[in-house]
Write a protein that holds these residues in place. Structure first.
Motif, PDB file in Angstrom:
ATOM      1  N   THR A 239      -1.007   3.975 -13.564  1.00  0.00           N
ATOM      2  CA  THR A 239      -0.327   3.261 -12.483  1.00  0.00           C
ATOM      3  C   THR A 239      -0.068   1.813 -12.867  1.00  0.00           C
ATOM      4  N   LEU A 240      -1.077   1.172 -13.442  1.00  0.00           N
ATOM      5  CA  LEU A 240      -0.915  -0.225 -13.851  1.00  0.00           C
ATOM      6  C   LEU A 240       0.171  -0.370 -14.919  1.00  0.00           C
ATOM      7  N   LEU A 241       0.183   0.549 -15.884  1.00  0.00           N
ATOM      8  CA  LEU A 241       1.191   0.466 -16.942  1.00  0.00           C
ATOM      9  C   LEU A 241       2.594   0.747 -16.409  1.00  0.00           C
ATOM     10  N   LEU A 242       2.708   1.674 -15.469  1.00  0.00           N
ATOM     11  CA  LEU A 242       4.013   1.984 -14.889  1.00  0.00           C
ATOM     12  C   LEU A 242       4.605   0.788 -14.154  1.00  0.00           C
ATOM     13  N   HIS A 243       3.742  -0.087 -13.659  1.00  0.00           N
ATOM     14  CA  HIS A 243       4.206  -1.249 -12.899  1.00  0.00           C
ATOM     15  C   HIS A 243       4.147  -2.539 -13.716  1.00  0.00           C
ATOM     16  N   SER A 244       3.834  -2.444 -15.004  1.00  0.00           N
ATOM     17  CA  SER A 244       3.760  -3.639 -15.845  1.00  0.00           C
ATOM     18  C   SER A 244       5.163  -4.108 -16.212  1.00  0.00           C
ATOM     19  N   VAL A 245       5.360  -5.417 -16.184  1.00  0.00           N
ATOM     20  CA  VAL A 245       6.635  -6.001 -16.585  1.00  0.00           C
ATOM     21  C   VAL A 245       6.376  -7.173 -17.515  1.00  0.00           C
ATOM     22  N   ASP A 246       7.328  -7.434 -18.378  1.00  0.00           N
ATOM     23  CA  ASP A 246       7.235  -8.565 -19.286  1.00  0.00           C
ATOM     24  C   ASP A 246       7.660  -9.839 -18.551  1.00  0.00           C
ATOM     25  N   ASP A 247       7.628 -10.963 -19.260  1.00  0.00           N
ATOM     26  CA  ASP A 247       7.959 -12.247 -18.646  1.00  0.00           C
ATOM     27  C   ASP A 247       9.377 -12.266 -18.086  1.00  0.00           C
ATOM     28  N   ASP A 248      10.274 -11.472 -18.683  1.00  0.00           N
ATOM     29  CA  ASP A 248      11.654 -11.454 -18.203  1.00  0.00           C
ATOM     30  C   ASP A 248      11.891 -10.394 -17.133  1.00  0.00           C
ATOM     31  N   GLY A 249      10.821  -9.742 -16.678  1.00  0.00           N
ATOM     32  CA  GLY A 249      10.937  -8.761 -15.599  1.00  0.00           C
ATOM     33  C   GLY A 249      11.218  -7.349 -16.039  1.00  0.00           C
ATOM     34  N   THR A 250      11.334  -7.101 -17.358  1.00  0.00           N
ATOM     35  CA  THR A 250      11.622  -5.746 -17.838  1.00  0.00           C
ATOM     36  C   THR A 250      10.324  -4.958 -18.003  1.00  0.00           C
ATOM     37  N   ALA A 251      10.418  -3.662 -17.750  1.00  0.00           N
ATOM     38  CA  ALA A 251       9.277  -2.761 -17.907  1.00  0.00           C
ATOM     39  C   ALA A 251       9.430  -1.975 -19.203  1.00  0.00           C
ATOM     40  N   MET A 252       8.368  -1.302 -19.615  1.00  0.00           N
ATOM     41  CA  MET A 252       8.486  -0.457 -20.806  1.00  0.00           C
ATOM     42  C   MET A 252       9.164   0.857 -20.448  1.00  0.00           C
ATOM     43  N   ASP A 253       9.983   1.379 -21.359  1.00  0.00           N
ATOM     44  CA  ASP A 253      10.665   2.640 -21.088  1.00  0.00           C
ATOM     45  C   ASP A 253       9.690   3.806 -21.253  1.00  0.00           C
ATOM     46  N   LEU A 254      10.134   5.002 -20.902  1.00  0.00           N
ATOM     47  CA  LEU A 254       9.241   6.158 -20.889  1.00  0.00           C
ATOM     48  C   LEU A 254       8.752   6.520 -22.280  1.00  0.00           C
ATOM     49  N   GLU A 255       9.618   6.328 -23.300  1.00  0.00           N
ATOM     50  CA  GLU A 255       9.192   6.635 -24.658  1.00  0.00           C
ATOM     51  C   GLU A 255       8.054   5.709 -25.081  1.00  0.00           C
ATOM     52  N   GLN A 256       8.187   4.420 -24.791  1.00  0.00           N
ATOM     53  CA  GLN A 256       7.129   3.482 -25.148  1.00  0.00           C
ATOM     54  C   GLN A 256       5.868   3.745 -24.341  1.00  0.00           C
ATOM     55  N   LEU A 257       6.024   4.086 -23.069  1.00  0.00           N
ATOM     56  CA  LEU A 257       4.861   4.435 -22.245  1.00  0.00           C
ATOM     57  C   LEU A 257       4.116   5.610 -22.862  1.00  0.00           C
ATOM     58  N   HIS A 258       4.853   6.618 -23.303  1.00  0.00           N
ATOM     59  CA  HIS A 258       4.232   7.774 -23.951  1.00  0.00           C
ATOM     60  C   HIS A 258       3.445   7.334 -25.176  1.00  0.00           C
ATOM     61  N   HIS A 259       4.040   6.496 -26.015  1.00  0.00           N
ATOM     62  CA  HIS A 259       3.358   6.036 -27.225  1.00  0.00           C
ATOM     63  C   HIS A 259       2.080   5.284 -26.884  1.00  0.00           C
ATOM     64  N   GLU A 260       2.136   4.412 -25.882  1.00  0.00           N
ATOM     65  CA  GLU A 260       0.955   3.617 -25.547  1.00  0.00           C
ATOM     66  C   GLU A 260      -0.157   4.479 -24.944  1.00  0.00           C
ATOM     67  N   VAL A 261       0.211   5.425 -24.096  1.00  0.00           N
ATOM     68  CA  VAL A 261      -0.798   6.309 -23.504  1.00  0.00           C
ATOM     69  C   VAL A 261      -1.461   7.152 -24.594  1.00  0.00           C
ATOM     70  N   LEU A 262      -0.661   7.660 -25.538  1.00  0.00           N
ATOM     71  CA  LEU A 262      -1.225   8.434 -26.642  1.00  0.00           C
ATOM     72  C   LEU A 262      -2.168   7.577 -27.475  1.00  0.00           C
ATOM     73  N   ASN A 263      -1.786   6.350 -27.774  1.00  0.00           N
ATOM     74  CA  ASN A 263      -2.649   5.440 -28.527  1.00  0.00           C
ATOM     75  C   ASN A 263      -3.950   5.181 -27.793  1.00  0.00           C
ATOM     76  N   LEU A 264      -3.875   5.002 -26.477  1.00  0.00           N
ATOM     77  CA  LEU A 264      -5.094   4.760 -25.698  1.00  0.00           C
ATOM     78  C   LEU A 264      -6.000   5.986 -25.708  1.00  0.00           C
ATOM     79  N   CYS A 265      -5.417   7.173 -25.562  1.00  0.00           N
ATOM     80  CA  CYS A 265      -6.217   8.407 -25.597  1.00  0.00           C
ATOM     81  C   CYS A 265      -6.940   8.540 -26.934  1.00  0.00           C
ATOM     82  N   ILE A 266      -6.198   8.356 -28.017  1.00  0.00           N
ATOM     83  CA  ILE A 266      -6.773   8.528 -29.349  1.00  0.00           C
ATOM     84  C   ILE A 266      -7.817   7.453 -29.627  1.00  0.00           C
TER      85      ILE A 266
END
Length: 456
Positions: A239-266
């Motif tokens: 939930t926190l990652l889905l609502h995270s935004v950078d300084d310019d207000g942009t969020a991470m796309d679904l592909e990047q979210l997938h990569h980060e979640v996989l990295n956290l799991c591993i």
């Protein structure tokens, strides 16, 4: 003064020492440290590598000269098919900085405190399951497998507010398969993984299984099927990652979210599985340290389940974790690519070199660790820590790219160890063999740790 040329290891061996490196990676490096000192170069199969094995070198590469080095290095090229553009392996510094800014607020000690109850309650459930085991199953536990399932339950409950018990073993098997393939390839990078070999098929199957697990959970959350499982007052990491935004207000796309979640799991799975496996094994072999751990846990907890607020009082418990990470760091090696020619300790580091930092060897450096192979939690008594250089101990790396999950991991490891130690011991079975480390991409106990469970 003109920089000196690095001593060369394996120059007279076939393929630049490649066969010796493949056969016994740690032995090859340790032997050449004895011959050449803390800096030397070698070129297995023509890949230019430099080993740097002193705290001053670590400070120079990871902190002071961070702009001269990046992660476009061989070891990260090897693991990138699995980790993709997640924080662990991404080479692009601008993209890494963006991702880190977005994710870092969710990994502070304050945020991690909200996940502490997940860590202890899942450990309690594991102990209850151990107690219910039928006698016919015997009294010896495959501790590494059991802790692996625990680690995945904790990280996925914290990430997704989900019970992934049935999926945990499949993810564990998939990562183990990938780790074996990539560890073997790093030691001897031939034939290329792009070739249509059985090894490549095993790796592809493992990646597909891990991707399927991660994408399934994310898909359920986005569709609303899993949304009701998270407490609005205590949101999970997804939930926190889905609502995270950078300084310019942009969020991470679904592909990047997938990569980060996989990295956290591993990352979370590997750190917890191997560190706790080794910790229980080391305590079983050192009953005096185990007795001192039990005395502290009894005094601080008086039989109750530990809480996040107990961590400052669980000082010896934390020393056991730190000493385990010294001797058997799961992330026992990292690497940097020299973007330009450099000089370290008077030696020339050629541009393009892969600089290998191996904490298994660094954490045994006799200049900083007396009797380095002995398990001694007092190595982390405050006065001893103050007397050592900071970078003599780097289980989570250092500098800007220090592991983002460091606080989560240390909290989980300390609380889980204290939870088990309240009422149980894990003892060596009669005639148990010595467990040896297996250096893959991460450091594993070869064959796993198997111990007897008894109530205190």
């Amino acid at each position: 003064m003109t920089p000196r040329e690095l001593p060369v290891a394996g120059a007279r061996n076939l393929f630049g020492g490649a066969l010796a490196f493949k056969r016994d990676q740690l032995g090859f490096l340790a032997e050449n440290i004895r011959r050449h000192g803390d800096l030397f170069r070698f070129s297995p199969l023509g890949v230019p590598m430099v080993l740097a094995n002193h705290p001053d070198h670590i400070q120079h590469i990871l902190v002071d000269g961070e702009e001269r080095y990046d992660k476009d290095a061989t070891i990260f090229k090897v693991v990138r098919p699995v980790l993709r553009n997640g924080l662990i392996s991404i080479a692009d510094k601008e993209q890494w900085s963006r991702q880190r800014r977005m994710m870092a607020p969710h990994f502070t000690p304050r945020t991690v405190a909200g996940f502490a109850e997940n860590m202890t309650s899942e450990t309690v459930h594991m102990l209850e399951r151990w107690e219910r085991r039928p006698r016919s199953a015997g009294d010896v536990l495959d501790v590494t497998d059991e802790i692996g399932q625990l680690a995945l339950r904790i990280v996925n409950r914290s990430l997704f507010s989900a019970d992934v018990s049935r999926a945990a073993q499949a993810f564990e098997r998939a990562f183990a398969a990938a780790n074996n393939v990539l560890g073997s390839f790093f030691r001897f990078p031939f034939p290329p993984l792009s070739w249509p070999t059985a090894r490549r098929r095993r790796l592809r199957s493992a990646i597909d299984d891990m991707d399927h697990f991660v994408s399934g959970v994310i898909r359920e959350r986005l569709s609303g099927e899993g949304a009701g499982q998270t407490d609005p007052q205590r949101p999970d990491l997804l939930t926190l990652l889905l609502h995270s935004v950078d300084d310019d207000g942009t969020a991470m796309d679904l592909e990047q979210l997938h990569h980060e979640v996989l990295n956290l799991c591993i990352g979370a799975f590997e750190t917890t599985t191997n560190t706790l496996s080794w910790a229980f094994y080391l305590l079983a072999r050192h009953p005096q340290a185990e007795q001192r751990l039990h005395a502290e846990v009894d005094q601080v907890l008086a039989g109750r389940v530990p809480r996040f607020e107990d961590l400052p009082q669980l000082t010896y418990t934390r020393r056991v974790i730190d000493e385990t990470l010294r001797i058997y760091s799961p992330a026992y090696q990292t690497m940097r690519h020299a973007r330009e020619e450099d000089v370290i300790a008077g030696y020339r580091i050629p541009s393009g070199s892969n600089v290998l930092l191996n904490s298994y060897l660094l954490h045994r450096h006799p200049e900083f660790w007396p009797d380095p192979d002995r398990f001694d939690p007092e190595n982390f008594a405050p006065e001893r820590v103050a007397a050592r250089p900071k970078h003599a101990y780097i289980p989570f790396g250092s500098g800007r790219r220090v592991c983002i999950g460091k606080h989560f991991a240390l909290t989980e490891l300390t609380l889980a160890l204290a939870t088990v130690a309240r009422g149980h011991r894990l003892l060596l079975p009669d005639g148990a063999p010595v467990v040896e480390p297996e250096p893959l991409i991460t450091l594993h106990p070869r064959g796993g740790v198997h111990l007897r469970l008894v109530r205190r």
